[in-house]
Design a protein around this motif. Sequence first.
Motif, PDB file in Angstrom:
ATOM      1  N   PHE A   7       0.815  -1.206   0.000  1.00 62.27           N
ATOM      2  CA  PHE A   7       0.000   0.000   0.000  1.00 62.27           C
ATOM      3  C   PHE A   7       0.853   1.263   0.000  1.00 62.27           C
ATOM      4  O   PHE A   7       0.366   2.346  -0.325  1.00 62.27           O
ATOM      5  CB  PHE A   7      -0.945   0.002   1.195  1.00 62.27           C
ATOM      6  CG  PHE A   7      -2.206  -0.804   0.981  1.00 62.27           C
ATOM      7  CD1 PHE A   7      -2.231  -1.846   0.063  1.00 62.27           C
ATOM      8  CD2 PHE A   7      -3.365  -0.525   1.672  1.00 62.27           C
ATOM      9  CE1 PHE A   7      -3.374  -2.591  -0.144  1.00 62.27           C
ATOM     10  CE2 PHE A   7      -4.522  -1.256   1.471  1.00 62.27           C
ATOM     11  CZ  PHE A   7      -4.529  -2.297   0.555  1.00 62.27           C
ATOM     12  N   SER A   8       2.112   1.148   0.389  1.00 67.78           N
ATOM     13  CA  SER A   8       2.988   2.323   0.426  1.00 67.78           C
ATOM     14  C   SER A   8       3.617   2.621  -0.934  1.00 67.78           C
ATOM     15  O   SER A   8       4.238   3.672  -1.109  1.00 67.78           O
ATOM     16  CB  SER A   8       4.106   2.108   1.456  1.00 67.78           C
ATOM     17  OG  SER A   8       5.027   1.122   1.010  1.00 67.78           O
ATOM     18  N   GLY A  29       2.202   3.227  -3.908  1.00 72.87           N
ATOM     19  CA  GLY A  29       1.520   4.160  -4.791  1.00 72.87           C
ATOM     20  C   GLY A  29       1.299   3.590  -6.180  1.00 72.87           C
ATOM     21  O   GLY A  29       1.259   4.319  -7.173  1.00 72.87           O
ATOM     22  N   ILE A  30       1.147   2.266  -6.278  1.00 70.85           N
ATOM     23  CA  ILE A  30       0.916   1.568  -7.549  1.00 70.85           C
ATOM     24  C   ILE A  30      -0.399   0.800  -7.435  1.00 70.85           C
ATOM     25  O   ILE A  30      -0.659   0.172  -6.416  1.00 70.85           O
ATOM     26  CB  ILE A  30       2.065   0.582  -7.853  1.00 70.85           C
ATOM     27  CG1 ILE A  30       3.391   1.333  -8.014  1.00 70.85           C
ATOM     28  CG2 ILE A  30       1.776  -0.229  -9.115  1.00 70.85           C
ATOM     29  CD1 ILE A  30       4.591   0.422  -8.171  1.00 70.85           C
ATOM     30  N   PRO A  31      -1.266   0.842  -8.461  1.00 70.19           N
ATOM     31  CA  PRO A  31      -2.512   0.076  -8.403  1.00 70.19           C
ATOM     32  C   PRO A  31      -2.257  -1.408  -8.155  1.00 70.19           C
ATOM     33  O   PRO A  31      -1.293  -1.984  -8.677  1.00 70.19           O
ATOM     34  CB  PRO A  31      -3.122   0.299  -9.792  1.00 70.19           C
ATOM     35  CG  PRO A  31      -2.562   1.597 -10.252  1.00 70.19           C
ATOM     36  CD  PRO A  31      -1.172   1.645  -9.697  1.00 70.19           C
ATOM     37  N   LEU A  32      -3.140  -2.020  -7.354  1.00 64.73           N
ATOM     38  CA  LEU A  32      -3.028  -3.431  -7.002  1.00 64.73           C
ATOM     39  C   LEU A  32      -4.321  -4.145  -7.372  1.00 64.73           C
ATOM     40  O   LEU A  32      -5.414  -3.651  -7.104  1.00 64.73           O
ATOM     41  CB  LEU A  32      -2.794  -3.600  -5.498  1.00 64.73           C
ATOM     42  CG  LEU A  32      -1.575  -2.899  -4.877  1.00 64.73           C
ATOM     43  CD1 LEU A  32      -1.657  -2.988  -3.356  1.00 64.73           C
ATOM     44  CD2 LEU A  32      -0.293  -3.544  -5.378  1.00 64.73           C
ATOM     45  N   LEU A  33      -4.187  -5.312  -7.986  1.00 63.01           N
ATOM     46  CA  LEU A  33      -5.350  -6.153  -8.269  1.00 63.01           C
ATOM     47  C   LEU A  33      -5.201  -7.446  -7.493  1.00 63.01           C
ATOM     48  O   LEU A  33      -4.269  -8.224  -7.749  1.00 63.01           O
ATOM     49  CB  LEU A  33      -5.482  -6.438  -9.759  1.00 63.01           C
ATOM     50  CG  LEU A  33      -6.664  -7.332 -10.176  1.00 63.01           C
ATOM     51  CD1 LEU A  33      -7.988  -6.748  -9.705  1.00 63.01           C
ATOM     52  CD2 LEU A  33      -6.683  -7.530 -11.689  1.00 63.01           C
ATOM     53  N   LEU A  80      -6.780   3.138  -2.649  1.00 63.79           N
ATOM     54  CA  LEU A  80      -5.663   2.527  -1.947  1.00 63.79           C
ATOM     55  C   LEU A  80      -5.080   3.574  -1.000  1.00 63.79           C
ATOM     56  O   LEU A  80      -4.571   4.597  -1.434  1.00 63.79           O
ATOM     57  CB  LEU A  80      -4.605   2.063  -2.952  1.00 63.79           C
ATOM     58  CG  LEU A  80      -3.411   1.265  -2.404  1.00 63.79           C
ATOM     59  CD1 LEU A  80      -2.819   0.403  -3.510  1.00 63.79           C
ATOM     60  CD2 LEU A  80      -2.329   2.157  -1.842  1.00 63.79           C
ATOM     61  N   LYS A  81      -5.196   3.302   0.289  1.00 64.80           N
ATOM     62  CA  LYS A  81      -4.695   4.247   1.293  1.00 64.80           C
ATOM     63  C   LYS A  81      -3.908   3.477   2.339  1.00 64.80           C
ATOM     64  O   LYS A  81      -4.404   2.511   2.915  1.00 64.80           O
ATOM     65  CB  LYS A  81      -5.849   4.980   1.965  1.00 64.80           C
ATOM     66  CG  LYS A  81      -6.689   5.830   1.026  1.00 64.80           C
ATOM     67  CD  LYS A  81      -7.765   6.572   1.780  1.00 64.80           C
ATOM     68  CE  LYS A  81      -8.728   5.596   2.442  1.00 64.80           C
ATOM     69  NZ  LYS A  81      -9.778   6.284   3.213  1.00 64.80           N
ATOM     70  N   LEU A 119      -4.438   7.164  -4.368  1.00 69.65           N
ATOM     71  CA  LEU A 119      -4.801   8.574  -4.459  1.00 69.65           C
ATOM     72  C   LEU A 119      -3.542   9.423  -4.566  1.00 69.65           C
ATOM     73  O   LEU A 119      -3.547  10.473  -5.185  1.00 69.65           O
ATOM     74  CB  LEU A 119      -5.606   8.996  -3.221  1.00 69.65           C
ATOM     75  CG  LEU A 119      -6.885   8.189  -2.974  1.00 69.65           C
ATOM     76  CD1 LEU A 119      -7.515   8.575  -1.649  1.00 69.65           C
ATOM     77  CD2 LEU A 119      -7.872   8.392  -4.110  1.00 69.65           C
ATOM     78  N   SER A 120      -2.483   8.981  -3.927  1.00 68.79           N
ATOM     79  CA  SER A 120      -1.190   9.656  -4.005  1.00 68.79           C
ATOM     80  C   SER A 120      -0.141   8.693  -3.476  1.00 68.79           C
ATOM     81  O   SER A 120      -0.458   7.637  -2.933  1.00 68.79           O
ATOM     82  CB  SER A 120      -1.194  10.937  -3.174  1.00 68.79           C
ATOM     83  OG  SER A 120      -1.422  10.647  -1.815  1.00 68.79           O
ATOM     84  N   ILE A 121       1.126   9.066  -3.628  1.00 71.56           N
ATOM     85  CA  ILE A 121       2.209   8.221  -3.106  1.00 71.56           C
ATOM     86  C   ILE A 121       2.418   8.530  -1.642  1.00 71.56           C
ATOM     87  O   ILE A 121       2.470   9.674  -1.246  1.00 71.56           O
ATOM     88  CB  ILE A 121       3.489   8.463  -3.916  1.00 71.56           C
ATOM     89  CG1 ILE A 121       3.348   7.796  -5.257  1.00 71.56           C
ATOM     90  CG2 ILE A 121       4.687   7.921  -3.194  1.00 71.56           C
ATOM     91  CD1 ILE A 121       4.569   7.748  -6.102  1.00 71.56           C
TER      92      ILE A 121
END
Length: 465
Positions: free
Chosen positions: A327-328, A330-334, A432-433, A463-465
């Motif tokens: 989660f840290s 900053g990349i989309p995860l599926l 993702l936060k 939302l952001s890195i």
Amino acid sequence: MRKVLLILDGIVAKEFVATLTHKHFDKNSYIFVSLDKELLPAHSKHNETYQFDPCSSHRLKEILTPQITDCYIITDQVQERAIIYTIIRKFSKNIQIHLLGKIPLDEEDNHLIMINEAAFLSAKLFENFPNTPRIAKNIGLQEGEIMQVNVPFGSPYAYRPFGIIKQKKWKIAAIYRSNELILPKYSTTILPNDSLLLVGDPTTLWDIYRRIKEEVGQFPTPFGKDIVLYIDMLHCQYLDSCIQQTLWLFNKFKNKRLHLCFFNANSFEKLESLKNNPALNKDNIAWGVEFYENSLIKIIQKDKKAKNIGLILLESSLLKKYQTFLFSLGIPLLKLNNTALDSLKTSVVIIPKNTEEAEKISSVVFDFSTQIGLQIKLYDFDPDGNYHKEAINYYEHTAKIFDKKIEILRSNTINPIFWLNREKQILQILPLKNTKKSIWSSLTDAESLSVKLSNIPQLFIPLSI
């Protein structure tokens, strides 16, 4: 395809229509309105034409529809501009209006752009004035290495922090917003209607231009171009299923690269199966086995230096084990499980407490859902019945741009987690936060609890890195 309303009168309108019909007529769907028959092009599959006075509120309201996304008011009659603007704005506050000239406003309108004729003509004359700087087209190599691009609603670049956009062979040099110049910082967020000043390789800039303007088929851009599947072979429960789902999903994307990374190898039989799989032996697909490293953290840290990762796929157990680290990034995860992606029917967004987060992921919701053929549902839950009207309105407006229908469900009794658990053939899309909450507060937070669900695939959008 956007639906554009054009209100026309006068010499400028005549020139505008001539340019539009000659160069750009097949790009959108149009509604032409003018009292002057000579300003109305011939009827075709791309347009509707109406000859009447657009200041007639009754006549104009008859042709206004929720599908209209943009309006151009081009008339040299000062009083008529204000009358037409008022009629359209009473019908919808979300239509993007471009107006020739200036009109007085009772309140600020973020969806209105007024073009000052005198200032525009003065600027054009000043371009040839001695001892003054030239505009961008007359600077540098004059090959398109400087480009200014407007960010439309629904663009994959809208609501993206400047710092997470990969800029190789090009840079965002400046942002123009509400007649102000912004020199972007790492945390600066790009908004719809921003105008980006781009500098870089001309060929690359044209590619970036298409990514910004094309509203469907861009994901995982702007996060990156590489799609990476990570498999822990020692603990993976659904090895074959994860590979098949990844390949199916990758075939839905365009102009992307796929990497499959396997680690903790414990079976020669499985390795031989991978080697003999013809689906893995294609030009835009690469796979490998990590024999010397069994930590996903170190593997990804190494891959980030060598790859332009835009989407990470992994099994739910792996996400659970490395959640804080993942989660840290900053990349989309599926998150994958045994539910085949090709069996899904619907993507679901639970409207979060912070409705701005729902708006920030909206372009990805529509883009991803469109690419893999999913319907979109919004689940709006509030025990007090105070539903999130602004977020819903935003999604409805974005749906018009993407020409996609959405289904809205509201409840003040059925908890979103219970609802998600009983739904079938769905994929949840959520922000993702990397937030740290106490165990007691997380028990009442639908987003935190959603992460723990293992029975449905989930797409996490940063939302952001």
